[in-house]
Design an enzyme around this catalytic site. Structure first.
Site, PDB file in Angstrom:
ATOM      1  N   TYR A  59     120.201  45.344  60.564  1.00  0.00           N
ATOM      2  CA  TYR A  59     119.865  45.271  59.210  1.00  0.00           C
ATOM      3  C   TYR A  59     121.006  45.523  58.544  1.00  0.00           C
ATOM      4  O   TYR A  59     120.878  45.284  57.114  1.00  0.00           O
ATOM      5  CB  TYR A  59     118.712  45.972  58.889  1.00  0.00           C
ATOM      6  CG  TYR A  59     117.236  45.444  59.473  1.00  0.00           C
ATOM      7  CD1 TYR A  59     117.294  44.280  60.350  1.00  0.00           C
ATOM      8  CD2 TYR A  59     116.234  46.018  59.247  1.00  0.00           C
ATOM      9  CE1 TYR A  59     115.997  43.998  60.866  1.00  0.00           C
ATOM     10  CE2 TYR A  59     115.008  45.836  59.997  1.00  0.00           C
ATOM     11  CZ  TYR A  59     114.959  44.614  60.831  1.00  0.00           C
ATOM     12  OH  TYR A  59     113.631  44.572  61.247  1.00  0.00           O
ATOM     13  N   SER A 221     105.867  40.684  58.994  1.00  0.00           N
ATOM     14  CA  SER A 221     105.809  39.882  58.089  1.00  0.00           C
ATOM     15  C   SER A 221     104.014  39.525  57.848  1.00  0.00           C
ATOM     16  O   SER A 221     103.577  38.608  57.841  1.00  0.00           O
ATOM     17  CB  SER A 221     105.941  38.394  58.673  1.00  0.00           C
ATOM     18  OG  SER A 221     107.415  38.512  59.201  1.00  0.00           O
ATOM     19  N   THR A 225     106.169  35.513  54.894  1.00  0.00           N
ATOM     20  CA  THR A 225     107.625  36.008  54.972  1.00  0.00           C
ATOM     21  C   THR A 225     108.346  35.424  53.702  1.00  0.00           C
ATOM     22  O   THR A 225     107.797  34.540  52.820  1.00  0.00           O
ATOM     23  CB  THR A 225     108.463  35.119  56.044  1.00  0.00           C
ATOM     24  OG1 THR A 225     108.302  33.999  56.057  1.00  0.00           O
ATOM     25  CG2 THR A 225     108.191  35.919  57.462  1.00  0.00           C
ATOM     26  N   TRP A 231     115.784  30.206  58.477  1.00  0.00           N
ATOM     27  CA  TRP A 231     115.163  30.823  59.786  1.00  0.00           C
ATOM     28  C   TRP A 231     113.661  30.890  59.630  1.00  0.00           C
ATOM     29  O   TRP A 231     113.068  31.435  60.471  1.00  0.00           O
ATOM     30  CB  TRP A 231     115.747  32.119  59.792  1.00  0.00           C
ATOM     31  CG  TRP A 231     115.474  33.106  58.695  1.00  0.00           C
ATOM     32  CD1 TRP A 231     116.060  33.440  57.563  1.00  0.00           C
ATOM     33  CD2 TRP A 231     114.432  34.339  58.577  1.00  0.00           C
ATOM     34  NE1 TRP A 231     115.512  34.283  56.713  1.00  0.00           N
ATOM     35  CE2 TRP A 231     114.658  35.041  57.442  1.00  0.00           C
ATOM     36  CE3 TRP A 231     113.546  34.661  59.677  1.00  0.00           C
ATOM     37  CZ2 TRP A 231     113.678  35.934  57.136  1.00  0.00           C
ATOM     38  CZ3 TRP A 231     112.622  35.809  59.284  1.00  0.00           C
ATOM     39  CH2 TRP A 231     112.955  36.416  58.095  1.00  0.00           C
TER      40      TRP A 231
END
Length: 327
Positions: A59, A221, A225, A231
């Site tokens: 991340y 999620s 999301t 994606w």
């Protein structure tokens, strides 16, 4: 699950440790997120009452997460043992000899002595090295032979060395979980499997399988999301527009998001909603002052469309791609 409170909302794990049932997700597109937004959000979350932070090396913001946790400890707001941090082993670090150095690198970035949970982020190995998304000259993914049992043994060694309190997996299907559960000489079972889970994708079979094996499901999620078409499968409608969730919310003076989160925790599923918006960080934590009836739980279960938002189709030709199987 009605005994959970804002002050104490931990579930027992199969290794004797415990996990807070609500966590803050910290994934955000690094290109679109201002510097410092993650640190600020983690600090707000801790002030609100969150004790579980879900992060990952990929991340690109673990330094901010670590800084926020350390600041709150220095302030005396929390002690290190009050905080539950989950870190993740990326696909390029699966070879057993890379696992401990990779976790040590994460600890150095966080400037913490240990993480509370370290998980294999995906069951698919990529070519080892510093490139997070390795591609060949034709733009094709460079995969690596996967040996999930060998990777797992390296995680067990990290637990024994005290670098992580607990070990688990993410995005594993039943077959992949069984590979580990049936491994000769298994020392520690996975405590958790982090997977997509929400009212439109309720995962009943995997949830039941994990229950039987005392593995906690952590639902990512949990509110649906972002609608990022690069994606996310946007053929499934936005979860929070759902009329059933909204009408149940009206009854309790709660939002659709709070109803969706409450649904998951009443099933024993840990939720890690991501938000860097202070209002929503607060809102997502305010789910301990109401509970859903059996009838409402059934009505929400009936919303299951069995469609994933997060399909990871770019890797569907990987031999260990987890989503070809029913569960």
């Amino acid at each position: 699950m009605n005994h959970l409170t804002a002050e104490n909302h931990r579930l027992m794990l199969n290794d004797g440790n415990s996990i807070p049932v609500v966590g803050l997700g910290t994934y955000a597109d690094p290109k679109k997120t201002p510097k410092g937004a993650c640190a600020e959000s983690v600090k707000i979350a801790i002030d609100v009452g969150y004790r579980h932070i879900d992060g990952a090396f990929v991340y690109h913001n673990e330094h901010e997460v670590g800084q926020a946790i350390r600041e709150k400890i220095a302030e005396g707001k929390v002690k290190r043992e009050d905080i539950f941090y989950c870190g993740k082993l990326w696909n390029t670090c699966h070879p057993p000899e890379l696992v401990k150095p990779t976790l040590e690198k994460t600890l150095k970035i966080l400037q913490l002595d240990y993480v509370d949970l370290y998980i294999i982020e995906l069951p698919m190995a990529f070519k080892p090295g510093d490139v997070i998304y390795p591609l060949d000259e034709n733009g094709k993914w460079i995969y690596h032979e996967t040996d999930l049992c060998a990777t797992w043994e390296a995680l067990e060694a990290c637990k024994e060395a005290g670098l992580t309190k607990s070990i688990g997996v993410s995005n594993f299907n039943r077959r992949q979980l069984e590979l580990i559960l049936n491994k000769p000489g298994l020392k520690y079972k996975p405590v958790s499997n982090q997977i997509e889970c929400h009212p439109y994708f309720t995962q009943p079979k995997l949830l039941e399988f994990c229950r039987q094996h005392d593995i906690v499901l952590v639902g990512y999620s949990p509110l649906g999301t972002s609608r990022d078409e690069s994606w996310v499968n946007v053929s499934s409608p936005p979860l929070l527009d759902d009329p059933v969730l909204n009408s149940i919310g009206e009854k309790y003076n709660k939002t659709a998001a709070q109803v969706a989160l409450r649904f998951s925790i009443q099933r024993g599923v840990v939720v890690i909603p991501k938000s860097f918006n202070p209002e929503r960080i607060r809102e997502n934590f305010q789910i301990f002052d109401f509970s859903l009836t059996n009838k409402e739980m059934k009505a929400i279960e009936a919303l299951n469309k069995n469609i994933r938002y997060v399909e990871l189709l770019m890797w569907k030709d990987h031999p260990e791609y987890p989503f070809h199987e029913e569960y």
